[in-house]
Design a protein around this motif. Structure first.
Motif, PDB file in Angstrom:
ATOM      1  N   ASN A  67       0.830  -1.197   0.000  1.00  0.00           N
ATOM      2  CA  ASN A  67       0.000   0.000   0.000  1.00  0.00           C
ATOM      3  C   ASN A  67       0.871   1.255   0.000  1.00  0.00           C
ATOM      4  OD1 ASN A  67      -1.782   2.221   1.324  1.00  0.00           O
ATOM      5  ND2 ASN A  67      -3.218   0.592   0.782  1.00  0.00           N
ATOM      6  N   HIS A  68       0.613   2.173  -0.949  1.00  0.00           N
ATOM      7  CA  HIS A  68       1.448   3.358  -1.107  1.00  0.00           C
ATOM      8  C   HIS A  68       1.044   4.504  -0.188  1.00  0.00           C
ATOM      9  CE1 HIS A  68       3.478   1.586  -4.495  1.00  0.00           C
ATOM     10  NE2 HIS A  68       2.330   1.359  -5.108  1.00  0.00           N
ATOM     11  N   GLU A  69      -0.130   4.381   0.420  1.00  0.00           N
ATOM     12  CA  GLU A  69      -0.629   5.487   1.249  1.00  0.00           C
ATOM     13  C   GLU A  69      -0.520   5.218   2.735  1.00  0.00           C
ATOM     14  OE1 GLU A  69      -4.636   8.331   1.536  1.00  0.00           O
ATOM     15  OE2 GLU A  69      -4.636   6.489   0.318  1.00  0.00           O
ATOM     16  N   TRP A  70      -0.684   3.935   3.104  1.00  0.00           N
ATOM     17  CA  TRP A  70      -0.690   3.576   4.523  1.00  0.00           C
ATOM     18  C   TRP A  70       0.311   2.462   4.793  1.00  0.00           C
ATOM     19  CZ3 TRP A  70      -3.369   6.449   7.939  1.00  0.00           C
ATOM     20  CH2 TRP A  70      -4.391   7.269   7.429  1.00  0.00           C
ATOM     21  N   LYS A  71       0.921   2.554   5.967  1.00  0.00           N
ATOM     22  CA  LYS A  71       1.871   1.527   6.404  1.00  0.00           C
ATOM     23  C   LYS A  71       1.300   0.802   7.613  1.00  0.00           C
ATOM     24  CE  LYS A  71       6.676   0.845   7.920  1.00  0.00           C
ATOM     25  NZ  LYS A  71       7.018  -0.046   6.812  1.00  0.00           N
ATOM     26  N   LEU A  72       1.320  -0.530   7.556  1.00  0.00           N
ATOM     27  CA  LEU A  72       0.876  -1.323   8.699  1.00  0.00           C
ATOM     28  C   LEU A  72       1.957  -1.296   9.775  1.00  0.00           C
ATOM     29  CD1 LEU A  72      -1.112  -3.352  10.021  1.00  0.00           C
ATOM     30  CD2 LEU A  72       0.137  -5.158   8.838  1.00  0.00           C
ATOM     31  N   VAL A  73       1.598  -0.787  10.940  1.00  0.00           N
ATOM     32  CA  VAL A  73       2.556  -0.693  12.040  1.00  0.00           C
ATOM     33  C   VAL A  73       2.521  -1.946  12.907  1.00  0.00           C
ATOM     34  CG1 VAL A  73       3.248   0.617  14.095  1.00  0.00           C
ATOM     35  CG2 VAL A  73       2.398   1.824  12.062  1.00  0.00           C
ATOM     36  N   LYS A  74       1.313  -2.367  13.287  1.00  0.00           N
ATOM     37  CA  LYS A  74       1.202  -3.569  14.117  1.00  0.00           C
ATOM     38  C   LYS A  74      -0.245  -4.049  14.156  1.00  0.00           C
ATOM     39  CE  LYS A  74       0.583  -1.043  18.466  1.00  0.00           C
ATOM     40  NZ  LYS A  74       1.063  -0.854  19.866  1.00  0.00           N
ATOM     41  N   ILE A  75      -0.420  -5.300  14.542  1.00  0.00           N
ATOM     42  CA  ILE A  75      -1.735  -5.875  14.822  1.00  0.00           C
ATOM     43  C   ILE A  75      -1.636  -6.637  16.141  1.00  0.00           C
ATOM     44  CG2 ILE A  75      -3.588  -7.388  14.061  1.00  0.00           C
ATOM     45  CD1 ILE A  75      -2.776  -6.991  11.235  1.00  0.00           C
ATOM     46  N   VAL A  76      -2.491  -6.298  17.072  1.00  0.00           N
ATOM     47  CA  VAL A  76      -2.502  -6.947  18.389  1.00  0.00           C
ATOM     48  C   VAL A  76      -3.867  -7.602  18.586  1.00  0.00           C
ATOM     49  CG1 VAL A  76      -2.289  -6.605  20.875  1.00  0.00           C
ATOM     50  CG2 VAL A  76      -0.889  -5.244  19.312  1.00  0.00           C
ATOM     51  N   SER A  77      -3.870  -8.835  19.063  1.00  0.00           N
ATOM     52  CA  SER A  77      -5.132  -9.564  19.235  1.00  0.00           C
ATOM     53  C   SER A  77      -5.446  -9.773  20.708  1.00  0.00           C
ATOM     54  CB  SER A  77      -5.065 -10.913  18.525  1.00  0.00           C
ATOM     55  OG  SER A  77      -4.005 -11.702  19.057  1.00  0.00           O
ATOM     56  N   ASN A  78      -6.734  -9.894  21.006  1.00  0.00           N
ATOM     57  CA  ASN A  78      -7.173 -10.227  22.362  1.00  0.00           C
ATOM     58  C   ASN A  78      -8.572 -10.829  22.304  1.00  0.00           C
ATOM     59  OD1 ASN A  78      -8.127  -7.258  21.925  1.00  0.00           O
ATOM     60  ND2 ASN A  78      -9.321  -7.956  23.687  1.00  0.00           N
ATOM     61  N   ARG A  79      -8.957 -11.476  23.381  1.00  0.00           N
ATOM     62  CA  ARG A  79     -10.270 -12.122  23.466  1.00  0.00           C
ATOM     63  C   ARG A  79     -11.027 -11.563  24.665  1.00  0.00           C
ATOM     64  NH1 ARG A  79     -12.731 -15.901  26.510  1.00  0.00           N
ATOM     65  NH2 ARG A  79     -14.160 -17.416  25.518  1.00  0.00           N
ATOM     66  N   GLU A  80     -12.348 -11.445  24.510  1.00  0.00           N
ATOM     67  CA  GLU A  80     -13.201 -10.997  25.596  1.00  0.00           C
ATOM     68  C   GLU A  80     -14.563 -11.660  25.476  1.00  0.00           C
ATOM     69  OE1 GLU A  80     -14.473  -6.875  25.343  1.00  0.00           O
ATOM     70  OE2 GLU A  80     -13.846  -6.814  23.237  1.00  0.00           O
ATOM     71  N   SER A  81     -15.336 -11.608  26.534  1.00  0.00           N
ATOM     72  CA  SER A  81     -16.713 -12.114  26.507  1.00  0.00           C
ATOM     73  C   SER A  81     -17.655 -10.953  26.759  1.00  0.00           C
ATOM     74  CB  SER A  81     -16.921 -13.198  27.577  1.00  0.00           C
ATOM     75  OG  SER A  81     -16.266 -14.395  27.216  1.00  0.00           O
ATOM     76  N   LYS A  82     -18.712 -10.897  25.950  1.00  0.00           N
ATOM     77  CA  LYS A  82     -19.642  -9.793  26.063  1.00  0.00           C
ATOM     78  C   LYS A  82     -21.051 -10.311  26.345  1.00  0.00           C
ATOM     79  CE  LYS A  82     -19.370  -6.185  23.480  1.00  0.00           C
ATOM     80  NZ  LYS A  82     -18.883  -5.218  24.495  1.00  0.00           N
ATOM     81  N   LEU A  83     -21.776  -9.547  27.144  1.00  0.00           N
ATOM     82  CA  LEU A  83     -23.165  -9.864  27.467  1.00  0.00           C
ATOM     83  C   LEU A  83     -24.068  -8.877  26.742  1.00  0.00           C
ATOM     84  CD1 LEU A  83     -24.846 -11.807  29.212  1.00  0.00           C
ATOM     85  CD2 LEU A  83     -24.833 -10.059  31.007  1.00  0.00           C
ATOM     86  N   TYR A  84     -25.019  -9.401  25.974  1.00  0.00           N
ATOM     87  CA  TYR A  84     -25.913  -8.563  25.185  1.00  0.00           C
ATOM     88  C   TYR A  84     -27.317  -8.568  25.795  1.00  0.00           C
ATOM     89  CZ  TYR A  84     -22.173  -8.784  21.744  1.00  0.00           C
ATOM     90  OH  TYR A  84     -20.955  -8.695  21.113  1.00  0.00           O
TER      91      TYR A  84
END
Length: 246
Positions: free
Chosen positions: A203-220
């Motif tokens: 991509n010539h316009e944007w540079k990927l710096v990092k990707i961080v993952s995590n998990r959570e549980s949500k109550l709807y």
């Protein structure tokens, strides 16, 4: 039946019996498919006890950043998605099937976790649509790695919008089951780290710096049980051509 016919029949039977006993007679892959899919129902969870939870492990492997639109607040990321789970109805003893330990099956033939992109920008972005084959192992473990173009919303706070040309942009890609609570399907991260081995920085316009993952549980509000959600937090930086920021 004549004497020689009887003797011949006994001899043939002895050879077949000897082959079975010695392990030289096996069922083929065709017979294996026939046997494990007999009475198989892909519309129900692959557990024999209703209270059993199906653990599903997930990860993504980004391939390229196709686009990032500040105006539309949308990120498009080409990736591979990797899903693994165990199907209790797809198990077999390899010794009965010529030591076959794995099968390649169309995902349309088996139960699949209904993993959805919660941050999808449009209806067609909810699920992987490429029908790559899944691998089933004799233990019942299923591995499915479909290519997945992630079209995800990326809201930019108003305070950052004016100066976005020189700012970092953060997008959160959220994935989870569309119908199964954590009691029925436990969505987990395969690993805490995101695999960037195959990522191409085109991509010539944007540079990927990092990707961080995590998990959570949500109550709807709709439901009494929590729903597991996995997040992939993407950080991008606007390229500065004048500074030759590569």
């Amino acid at each position: 039946m004549g004497y020689f016919s009887v003797v011949s029949l006994i001899a043939i039977s002895a050879v077949v019996l000897s082959s079975v006993v010695s392990g030289d007679f096996y069922k083929s892959e065709r017979e294996l498919r026939r046997d494990i899919f007999r009475d198989y129902d892909k519309l129900v969870r692959p557990v024999k006890k209703a209270t059993t939870t199906v653990p599903v492990k997930i990860s993504i492997s980004p391939l390229s950043l196709k686009s990032m639109s500040v105006k539309d607040q949308l990120i498009v990321l080409e990736s591979w998605m990797m899903l693994t789970w165990t199907d209790e109805y797809l198990r077999w003893d390899p010794s009965e099937y010529d030591n076959i330990t794995e099968l390649r099956i169309s995902p349309t033939e088996i139960w699949k976790p209904d993993v959805a992109l919660y941050t999808a920008s449009q209806d067609t972005s909810f699920f992987p649509v490429v029908k790559t084959e899944a691998i089933i192992y004799n233990s019942g473990m299923v591995l499915w790695v479909p290519p997945f173009t992630i079209n995800s919303r990326c809201p930019i706070p108003f305070r950052n919008y004016v100066s976005v040309s020189r700012a970092f942009v953060e997008c959160t890609i959220r994935l989870g089951s569309w119908t199964y609570s954590g009691k029925m399907m436990d969505l987990q991260l395969s690993t805490d780290k995101v695999d960037l081995t195959n990522f191409q920085d085109y991509n010539h316009e944007w540079k990927l710096v990092k990707i961080v993952s995590n998990r959570e549980s949500k109550l709807y509000p709709c439901c009494v049980d929590e729903y597991p959600v996995v997040n992939f937090n993407v950080t991008l930086k606007k390229r500065n051509y004048y500074l030759n920021d590569n």
